[in-house]
Write an enzyme that holds these catalytic residues in place. Sequence first.
Site, PDB file in Angstrom:
ATOM      1  N   GLU A 103      46.359  39.936  43.533  1.00  0.00           N
ATOM      2  CA  GLU A 103      47.593  39.551  42.870  1.00  0.00           C
ATOM      3  C   GLU A 103      47.498  39.661  41.343  1.00  0.00           C
ATOM      4  O   GLU A 103      46.403  39.654  40.770  1.00  0.00           O
ATOM      5  CB  GLU A 103      47.969  38.116  43.264  1.00  0.00           C
TER       6      GLU A 103
ATOM      7  N   ASN B  21      55.234  43.215  42.925  1.00  0.00           N
ATOM      8  CA  ASN B  21      54.663  42.595  41.729  1.00  0.00           C
ATOM      9  C   ASN B  21      53.471  43.387  41.195  1.00  0.00           C
ATOM     10  O   ASN B  21      52.772  42.937  40.296  1.00  0.00           O
ATOM     11  CB  ASN B  21      54.252  41.150  42.021  1.00  0.00           C
TER      12      ASN B  21
ATOM     13  N   ASP C 212      43.343  44.127  54.166  1.00  0.00           N
ATOM     14  CA  ASP C 212      43.644  42.709  54.002  1.00  0.00           C
ATOM     15  C   ASP C 212      44.192  42.100  55.280  1.00  0.00           C
ATOM     16  O   ASP C 212      44.578  42.809  56.210  1.00  0.00           O
ATOM     17  CB  ASP C 212      44.623  42.494  52.841  1.00  0.00           C
TER      18      ASP C 212
ATOM     19  N   HIS D 214      50.745  44.313  42.992  1.00  0.00           N
ATOM     20  CA  HIS D 214      49.442  44.062  43.617  1.00  0.00           C
ATOM     21  C   HIS D 214      48.962  45.265  44.419  1.00  0.00           C
ATOM     22  O   HIS D 214      49.746  46.097  44.874  1.00  0.00           O
ATOM     23  CB  HIS D 214      49.461  42.789  44.460  1.00  0.00           C
TER      24      HIS D 214
END
Length: 247
Positions: free
Chosen positions: A144, A137, A71, A139
């Site tokens: 996400e 979270n 990414d 991810h």
Amino acid sequence: MSSLTVQIHEDKYAVSAEAARITQNYLMETLNKQDEATVLLATGNSQIKFLEALTDSRKIDWSRVNFLHLDEYLNIDKDHPASFHTYLRAKVENKIKAKSFNYLLGDTLEPLQECIRYSKLLRRRQVDICFLGVGVNGHLAFNEPQAENFNDFDLVKIVELDLNTRCSQVDQNYFQSIENVPKYALTVTIPMILSVKRILCLATGENKAKIVKIMLQNNISSKCPSSILRQHSDTTLLLDKCSASLL
């Protein structure tokens, strides 16, 4: 039934050492069977000591290894201190002599074309091993939560970053304030990650304990993208005692 292998080690240093050992052995075995190997790299604090140990290896013929990465922030210069390009250039590319190093270009003027370009690179060869971290979270890369991303048709896409993700970048001192953190990024998708032969996922520290529990014990769901790793046939999750403290 989960096919995920979970290892719990004393601390982040032991996790990094074991991940480097596993990777070294796997790449050596792979290069004994084929001419080249391809690696998909992650960034973040969980990877730093691991990549340091791995790139110190003199047993791997790096000249036969191709690198890609997961990414990159959108609209960030490749030389920005917080760009993943900068991170990987310093921690991997400059330390070894690889066959190729292929970066996602976050400063592109045509992000959709960049997704297509990078997808073509990914399709050219089977990725042999992928390194991952787990976001606070849940991810994976920048896939996400609750984005319904398990069935993406594309290999690379543009995503809007979750507020928790952007805040964590400030907490880790990659950016001075939330206003400085890009709102969008380019990311390899979940189906692309799951197509990799071998996956190593590192999660260390007390701040990962809650999401590790959810990842391993709740239903597999896009609410916690990392939970999908339980369906991959050859993934090892390496934890330290802090990240495993709620299990």
